[in-house]
Design a protein around this motif. Structure first.
Motif, PDB file in Angstrom:
ATOM      1  N   SER A 121      67.216 -42.535  -8.735  1.00 55.60           N
ATOM      2  CA  SER A 121      67.677 -41.402  -9.534  1.00 55.60           C
ATOM      3  C   SER A 121      67.148 -41.415 -10.958  1.00 55.60           C
ATOM      4  N   GLY A 122      66.343 -42.426 -11.293  1.00 58.99           N
ATOM      5  CA  GLY A 122      65.768 -42.496 -12.629  1.00 58.99           C
ATOM      6  C   GLY A 122      66.585 -43.291 -13.621  1.00 58.99           C
ATOM      7  N   ASN A 123      67.563 -44.045 -13.144  1.00 58.21           N
ATOM      8  CA  ASN A 123      68.375 -44.869 -14.029  1.00 58.21           C
ATOM      9  C   ASN A 123      67.713 -46.226 -14.243  1.00 58.21           C
ATOM     10  N   GLY A 124      67.741 -46.722 -15.473  1.00 56.30           N
ATOM     11  CA  GLY A 124      67.233 -48.060 -15.739  1.00 56.30           C
ATOM     12  C   GLY A 124      68.190 -49.095 -15.187  1.00 56.30           C
ATOM     13  N   ILE A 125      67.658 -49.994 -14.358  1.00 58.86           N
ATOM     14  CA  ILE A 125      68.543 -50.974 -13.703  1.00 58.86           C
ATOM     15  C   ILE A 125      68.183 -52.412 -14.037  1.00 58.86           C
ATOM     16  N   GLY A 126      67.154 -52.623 -14.840  1.00 62.36           N
ATOM     17  CA  GLY A 126      66.778 -53.984 -15.199  1.00 62.36           C
ATOM     18  C   GLY A 126      65.460 -54.010 -15.947  1.00 62.36           C
ATOM     19  N   THR A 127      65.155 -55.188 -16.457  1.00 64.81           N
ATOM     20  CA  THR A 127      63.909 -55.381 -17.197  1.00 64.81           C
ATOM     21  C   THR A 127      63.032 -56.394 -16.489  1.00 64.81           C
ATOM     22  N   LEU A 128      61.782 -56.015 -16.283  1.00 66.99           N
ATOM     23  CA  LEU A 128      60.776 -56.915 -15.730  1.00 66.99           C
ATOM     24  C   LEU A 128      59.834 -57.320 -16.854  1.00 66.99           C
ATOM     25  N   THR A 129      59.327 -58.547 -16.801  1.00 72.21           N
ATOM     26  CA  THR A 129      58.437 -59.046 -17.851  1.00 72.21           C
ATOM     27  C   THR A 129      57.166 -59.596 -17.229  1.00 72.21           C
ATOM     28  N   ALA A 130      56.032 -59.169 -17.743  1.00 73.63           N
ATOM     29  CA  ALA A 130      54.740 -59.616 -17.207  1.00 73.63           C
ATOM     30  C   ALA A 130      54.469 -61.067 -17.567  1.00 73.63           C
ATOM     31  N   SER A 131      53.633 -61.704 -16.758  1.00 72.38           N
ATOM     32  CA  SER A 131      53.112 -63.028 -17.093  1.00 72.38           C
ATOM     33  C   SER A 131      51.662 -62.934 -17.560  1.00 72.38           C
ATOM     34  N   LYS A 132      50.929 -61.894 -17.071  1.00 71.07           N
ATOM     35  CA  LYS A 132      49.546 -61.730 -17.512  1.00 71.07           C
ATOM     36  C   LYS A 132      49.037 -60.330 -17.198  1.00 71.07           C
ATOM     37  N   VAL A 133      47.978 -59.963 -17.897  1.00 68.01           N
ATOM     38  CA  VAL A 133      47.187 -58.789 -17.538  1.00 68.01           C
ATOM     39  C   VAL A 133      46.172 -59.249 -16.512  1.00 68.01           C
ATOM     40  N   VAL A 134      46.280 -58.759 -15.299  1.00 70.33           N
ATOM     41  CA  VAL A 134      45.322 -59.128 -14.261  1.00 70.33           C
ATOM     42  C   VAL A 134      43.979 -58.454 -14.516  1.00 70.33           C
ATOM     43  N   TYR A 135      44.031 -57.148 -14.842  1.00 74.07           N
ATOM     44  CA  TYR A 135      42.800 -56.370 -15.011  1.00 74.07           C
ATOM     45  C   TYR A 135      43.094 -55.163 -15.887  1.00 74.07           C
ATOM     46  N   SER A 136      42.190 -54.876 -16.810  1.00 69.67           N
ATOM     47  CA  SER A 136      42.334 -53.691 -17.646  1.00 69.67           C
ATOM     48  C   SER A 136      40.968 -53.208 -18.097  1.00 69.67           C
ATOM     49  N   THR A 137      40.752 -51.903 -17.994  1.00 72.70           N
ATOM     50  CA  THR A 137      39.506 -51.303 -18.475  1.00 72.70           C
ATOM     51  C   THR A 137      39.703 -49.807 -18.667  1.00 72.70           C
ATOM     52  N   MET A 138      38.823 -49.234 -19.489  1.00 73.43           N
ATOM     53  CA  MET A 138      38.720 -47.780 -19.608  1.00 73.43           C
ATOM     54  C   MET A 138      37.293 -47.336 -19.308  1.00 73.43           C
ATOM     55  N   THR A 139      36.572 -48.175 -18.603  1.00 78.67           N
ATOM     56  CA  THR A 139      35.194 -47.877 -18.205  1.00 78.67           C
ATOM     57  C   THR A 139      35.176 -47.458 -16.739  1.00 78.67           C
ATOM     58  N   ASN A 140      34.689 -46.261 -16.458  1.00 80.11           N
ATOM     59  CA  ASN A 140      34.645 -45.675 -15.102  1.00 80.11           C
ATOM     60  C   ASN A 140      36.022 -45.261 -14.600  1.00 80.11           C
ATOM     61  N   THR A 141      37.038 -45.983 -14.996  1.00 80.21           N
ATOM     62  CA  THR A 141      38.412 -45.656 -14.633  1.00 80.21           C
ATOM     63  C   THR A 141      39.294 -45.979 -15.825  1.00 80.21           C
ATOM     64  N   ASP A 142      40.596 -45.796 -15.685  1.00 83.88           N
ATOM     65  CA  ASP A 142      41.536 -46.000 -16.797  1.00 83.88           C
ATOM     66  C   ASP A 142      42.768 -46.684 -16.232  1.00 83.88           C
ATOM     67  N   VAL A 143      42.692 -48.025 -16.136  1.00 81.28           N
ATOM     68  CA  VAL A 143      43.722 -48.730 -15.388  1.00 81.28           C
ATOM     69  C   VAL A 143      44.031 -50.083 -16.032  1.00 81.28           C
ATOM     70  N   THR A 144      45.310 -50.431 -16.011  1.00 81.57           N
ATOM     71  CA  THR A 144      45.766 -51.794 -16.311  1.00 81.57           C
ATOM     72  C   THR A 144      46.685 -52.237 -15.187  1.00 81.57           C
ATOM     73  N   LEU A 145      46.469 -53.435 -14.696  1.00 78.13           N
ATOM     74  CA  LEU A 145      47.354 -54.068 -13.721  1.00 78.13           C
ATOM     75  C   LEU A 145      47.940 -55.333 -14.341  1.00 78.13           C
ATOM     76  N   TYR A 146      49.266 -55.396 -14.384  1.00 81.29           N
ATOM     77  CA  TYR A 146      49.969 -56.589 -14.845  1.00 81.29           C
ATOM     78  C   TYR A 146      50.469 -57.382 -13.647  1.00 81.29           C
ATOM     79  N   GLN A 147      50.550 -58.688 -13.808  1.00 79.55           N
ATOM     80  CA  GLN A 147      51.208 -59.535 -12.795  1.00 79.55           C
ATOM     81  C   GLN A 147      52.537 -60.014 -13.351  1.00 79.55           C
ATOM     82  N   LEU A 148      53.550 -60.028 -12.484  1.00 81.36           N
ATOM     83  CA  LEU A 148      54.875 -60.515 -12.843  1.00 81.36           C
ATOM     84  C   LEU A 148      55.096 -61.919 -12.296  1.00 81.36           C
ATOM     85  N   PRO A 149      55.989 -62.690 -12.892  1.00 85.23           N
ATOM     86  CA  PRO A 149      56.352 -63.974 -12.284  1.00 85.23           C
ATOM     87  C   PRO A 149      57.219 -63.786 -11.049  1.00 85.23           C
TER      88      PRO A 149
END
Length: 301
Positions: A121-149
């Motif tokens: 329903s769009g309610n905030g139910i918790g906080t997740l925290t990344a451990s690292k940026v797996v991949y990020s670029t704005m070349t050819n595409t526009d994407v960031t992927l984070y990994q969580l613990p």
């Protein structure tokens, strides 16, 4: 690009809250999706998960996340397992350390970025925290992927939330889609109008971008929103930009370039970057490997 630096309480009540006048889609030189025009109203929050008539998949907010100034989602690849470390998808221009420059690719960079996880329903139910940026670029595409613990099973057990699945296939023109913004807790319904050979904005160029039909009138804060094919429920793209003022190839005003180099401008048209390419670049266990056969994501220089 559709980033918002004007508002820092994405989970505040969003009935018809107004964006601050003069808000820019980008902070400084940051390509995010075009911010809402001055005085524009925020999108109205969806009252409840809904299924569009004639569509096969129910689309809601479950698994989406709100970042500071952007949207995103907890995602899995088609072959990800429940015990794999979970991934969070957003735009390259939403990277907390600043937008990657043209040609820049960031891999396996430590991060402690936090995300507000939403329920159906769009309610905030918790906080997740990344451990690292797996991949990020704005070349050819526009994407960031984070990994969580956390693994997907951890998130399911604690919050009852499953990830969105990234489609391994190229999206199809004419498909009905929903753009789901965790930042605004709002959805935008339209279809894929077609694909853009090259989409240029400021110093950045993206390949084979998705063009929306007019009813996906996305605004600042929707950068990084998952784009869901409503016939399959699969994630096919990540929302990133729109032409705000009718300018040509400037920040917040991307232009389209065809195979012959012809440039066209479509004021008010919004765009996304395809995500099927990600599937070919990961080993089992959600391990990035840019040297895999078939992986065409840009590599670090």
């Amino acid at each position: 690009m559709q980033i918002s630096r004007a508002i820092h309480k994405p989970l505040a009540a969003v009935a018809v809250a107004a964006l601050l006048a003069g808000a820019s889609a980008l902070a400084g030189a940051v390509p995010a999706q075009a911010a809402a025009p001055a005085g524009a109203a925020a999108p109205i929050k969806a009252a409840a998960p809904a299924k569009a008539v004639g569509h096969d998949a129910t689309v809601n907010f479950a698994g989406t996340v709100a970042l500071d100034d952007c949207s995103g989602s907890v995602v899995r690849l088609p072959n990800s397992q429940s015990t794999d470390p979970a991934l969070v998808l957003t735009n390259g221009h939403c990277l907390e350390t600043g937008m990657p420059g043209p040609g820049e690719v960031i891999v396996n960079q430590p991060s402690s970025r936090s995300f507000t996880l939403l329920d159906a329903s769009g309610n905030g139910i918790g906080t997740l925290t990344a451990s690292k940026v797996v991949y990020s670029t704005m070349t050819n595409t526009d994407v960031t992927l984070y990994q969580l613990p956390n693994s997907y099973a951890d998130i399911q057990q604690q919050y009852g939330i499953s990830p969105l699945t990234i489609s391994p296939d190229h999206p199809v023109a004419g498909s009905s889609i929903e753009v789901v913004s965790g930042y605004w807790q709002a959805t935008y319904s339209c279809s894929i109008d077609g694909f853009v050979h090259q989409l240029r904005e400021g110093d950045w160029t993206w390949q084979d971008s998705v063009r929306y039909t007019s009813t996906c009138n996305t605004i600042g804060g929707t950068s990084g929103s998952p784009v869901i094919d409503t016939s399959t429920g699969l994630l096919v793209a990540v929302n990133n930009t729109g032409n705000e003022n009718g300018e040509t190839c400037t920040v917040d005003n991307p232009c389209e370039v065809d195979q012959n180099g012809n440039v066209t401008v479509h004021q008010g048209t919004n765009y996304a970057e395809e995500t099927y390419l990600l599937d070919s670049c990961f080993d089992p266990g959600n391990q990035l490997d840019l040297n895999l056969p078939g992986c065409t994501l840009p590599q670090p220089q």
